[in-house]
Design a protein around this motif. Structure first.
Motif, PDB file in Angstrom:
ATOM      1  N   MET A 201       0.376  -1.262   0.436  1.00  0.00           N
ATOM      2  CA  MET A 201      -0.249   0.401  -0.259  1.00  0.00           C
ATOM      3  C   MET A 201       1.045   1.053  -0.007  1.00  0.00           C
ATOM      4  N   PRO A 202       1.934   1.129   0.797  1.00  0.00           N
ATOM      5  CA  PRO A 202       2.644   2.557   0.782  1.00  0.00           C
ATOM      6  C   PRO A 202       3.556   2.742  -0.472  1.00  0.00           C
ATOM      7  N   HIS A 203       3.708   4.048  -0.144  1.00  0.00           N
ATOM      8  CA  HIS A 203       4.256   4.783  -2.367  1.00  0.00           C
ATOM      9  C   HIS A 203       5.935   4.910  -2.163  1.00  0.00           C
ATOM     10  N   PRO A 204       6.646   3.239  -3.020  1.00  0.00           N
ATOM     11  CA  PRO A 204       8.366   4.079  -3.142  1.00  0.00           C
ATOM     12  C   PRO A 204       8.068   4.491  -3.981  1.00  0.00           C
ATOM     13  N   GLU A 205       8.083   5.274  -5.092  1.00  0.00           N
ATOM     14  CA  GLU A 205       7.577   5.513  -6.436  1.00  0.00           C
ATOM     15  C   GLU A 205       7.539   7.508  -5.498  1.00  0.00           C
ATOM     16  N   ARG A 206       6.877   7.918  -4.865  1.00  0.00           N
ATOM     17  CA  ARG A 206       7.056   9.572  -3.740  1.00  0.00           C
ATOM     18  C   ARG A 206       8.201   8.988  -3.519  1.00  0.00           C
ATOM     19  N   ALA A 207       8.953   8.251  -2.521  1.00  0.00           N
ATOM     20  CA  ALA A 207       9.905   8.448  -1.839  1.00  0.00           C
ATOM     21  C   ALA A 207      11.553   7.704  -2.897  1.00  0.00           C
ATOM     22  N   CYS A 208      12.404   8.342  -3.898  1.00  0.00           N
ATOM     23  CA  CYS A 208      13.463   8.055  -4.729  1.00  0.00           C
ATOM     24  C   CYS A 208      14.206   8.690  -4.822  1.00  0.00           C
ATOM     25  N   GLU A 209      13.813   9.718  -3.997  1.00  0.00           N
ATOM     26  CA  GLU A 209      15.112  11.307  -3.575  1.00  0.00           C
ATOM     27  C   GLU A 209      15.103  11.909  -2.800  1.00  0.00           C
ATOM     28  N   SER A 210      15.417  12.954  -2.078  1.00  0.00           N
ATOM     29  CA  SER A 210      15.567  13.275  -0.736  1.00  0.00           C
ATOM     30  C   SER A 210      15.592  14.295  -0.686  1.00  0.00           C
ATOM     31  N   ILE A 211      15.010  15.421  -1.657  1.00  0.00           N
ATOM     32  CA  ILE A 211      13.837  16.513  -1.406  1.00  0.00           C
ATOM     33  C   ILE A 211      12.897  16.273  -1.939  1.00  0.00           C
ATOM     34  N   LEU A 212      12.264  14.712  -1.272  1.00  0.00           N
ATOM     35  CA  LEU A 212      11.149  14.665  -1.219  1.00  0.00           C
ATOM     36  C   LEU A 212      10.609  14.057   0.242  1.00  0.00           C
ATOM     37  N   GLY A 213      11.714  14.145   1.097  1.00  0.00           N
ATOM     38  CA  GLY A 213      11.713  13.798   2.632  1.00  0.00           C
ATOM     39  C   GLY A 213      12.339  13.086   3.506  1.00  0.00           C
ATOM     40  N   THR A 214      12.049  11.782   2.077  1.00  0.00           N
ATOM     41  CA  THR A 214      12.872  10.322   2.063  1.00  0.00           C
ATOM     42  C   THR A 214      13.022   9.647   1.248  1.00  0.00           C
ATOM     43  N   SER A 215      14.221   8.872   0.814  1.00  0.00           N
ATOM     44  CA  SER A 215      14.847   7.906  -0.495  1.00  0.00           C
ATOM     45  C   SER A 215      14.288   6.962  -0.372  1.00  0.00           C
ATOM     46  N   ASP A 216      13.732   6.503   1.189  1.00  0.00           N
ATOM     47  CA  ASP A 216      13.878   5.046   1.214  1.00  0.00           C
ATOM     48  C   ASP A 216      12.698   3.851   0.276  1.00  0.00           C
ATOM     49  N   GLY A 217      11.858   4.559  -0.808  1.00  0.00           N
ATOM     50  CA  GLY A 217      11.721   3.610  -2.159  1.00  0.00           C
ATOM     51  C   GLY A 217      12.599   3.611  -3.019  1.00  0.00           C
ATOM     52  N   LEU A 218      13.930   4.274  -2.732  1.00  0.00           N
ATOM     53  CA  LEU A 218      14.963   3.565  -3.806  1.00  0.00           C
ATOM     54  C   LEU A 218      15.542   2.711  -3.746  1.00  0.00           C
ATOM     55  N   LYS A 219      15.757   1.854  -2.452  1.00  0.00           N
ATOM     56  CA  LYS A 219      15.881   0.503  -2.335  1.00  0.00           C
ATOM     57  C   LYS A 219      14.894  -1.055  -2.900  1.00  0.00           C
ATOM     58  N   ILE A 220      13.937  -0.794  -2.458  1.00  0.00           N
ATOM     59  CA  ILE A 220      13.316  -1.349  -3.614  1.00  0.00           C
ATOM     60  C   ILE A 220      13.466  -1.449  -4.893  1.00  0.00           C
ATOM     61  N   PHE A 221      13.305  -0.490  -5.696  1.00  0.00           N
ATOM     62  CA  PHE A 221      13.505  -0.918  -7.473  1.00  0.00           C
ATOM     63  C   PHE A 221      15.291  -0.676  -7.669  1.00  0.00           C
TER      64      PHE A 221
END
Length: 226
Positions: A201-221
């Motif tokens: 349910m969470p959105h990793p694609e909205r968390a792939c650049e630090s400017i967005l507040g978290t880049s933790d989603g990048l690890k999934i991709f």
């Protein structure tokens, strides 16, 4: 590795996902229309968030009967990878590519915020760049994210390691207070038995650049690429 991003009427996270694959990760990616059936050239297809077909009847159910979703079943049987995010997760459960169902949030409200998650299984193609019990932060934005599965299925999923992510607090506590929607056992993401289909349910694609507040989603991709 070649990616495809599914596009249904009402998808609204398709461009976010496409951007991450093409511009952040520099990987080959196409949009795939919901009427398409020839998808063999792809290695991984991402079913993005949004409100496919307006969420009529219930979220994901109409999209689950489209030509593209039906083609995903053979795609998965060949051992290729599928990721369903938010509405994509709902579509994959409706298509029986993942166990369980997504019900309306227990408080009856749409919820949109950053949420902490605990990694329960990092031994999957989608989580290899994460550590077991690592705490990550991803955005959530949903009205029907309340994951449900019967007790017997839940026990089997637990034993097989199919529970991938759980909602938690910043200290990793998995409890009622850290559960944003009433999901059984705080479940936020699951895999199929073959571990080539992942829904969350969470959105990793909205968390792939630090400017967005978290880049933790990048690890999934990055996990699936590697």
């Amino acid at each position: 590795m070649k990616f495809g991003v599914a596009v249904y009427p009402g998808s609204n996270c398709d461009y976010d996902t496409y951007y991450v694959i093409r511009d952040v990760l520099n990987k080959d990616v196409d949009f795939i229309d919901y009427r398409e059936t020839k998808i063999d050239k792809y290695d991984c297809i991402i079913v993005p968030g949004g409100f496919s077909f307006g969420d009529y009847l219930r979220p994901g159910v109409i999209a689950s009967h489209t030509p593209l979703t039906n083609a995903l079943k053979e795609f998965v049987e060949k051992g290729k990878f599928v990721i369903g995010i938010c509405n994509g997760f709902q579509i994959l459960t409706e298509a029986h590519l993942l166990p369980g169902a997504l019900l309306p949030n227990n408080h009856g409200k749409f919820i949109c915020k950053h949420q902490y998650l605990k990694v329960e299984n990092n031994n999957t193609p989608f989580t290899k760049k994460l550590n077991k019990e690592e705490i990550i932060k991803l955005p959530i934005a949903h009205h029907d994210g309340n994951y449900f599965v019967d007790d017997q299925s839940l026990k089997s999923m637990e034993e097989k390691g199919q529970i991938i992510l759980r909602y938690c607090d910043k200290d990793g506590n998995v409890n009622e207070e850290s559960n944003p929607n009433g999901s059984i056992s705080n479940i936020a993401g699951v895999c199929n038995e073959k571990f080539n289909v992942f829904g969350l349910m969470p959105h990793p694609e909205r968390a792939c650049e630090s400017i967005l507040g978290t880049s933790d989603g990048l690890k999934i991709f990055l996990s699936i690429i590697n």
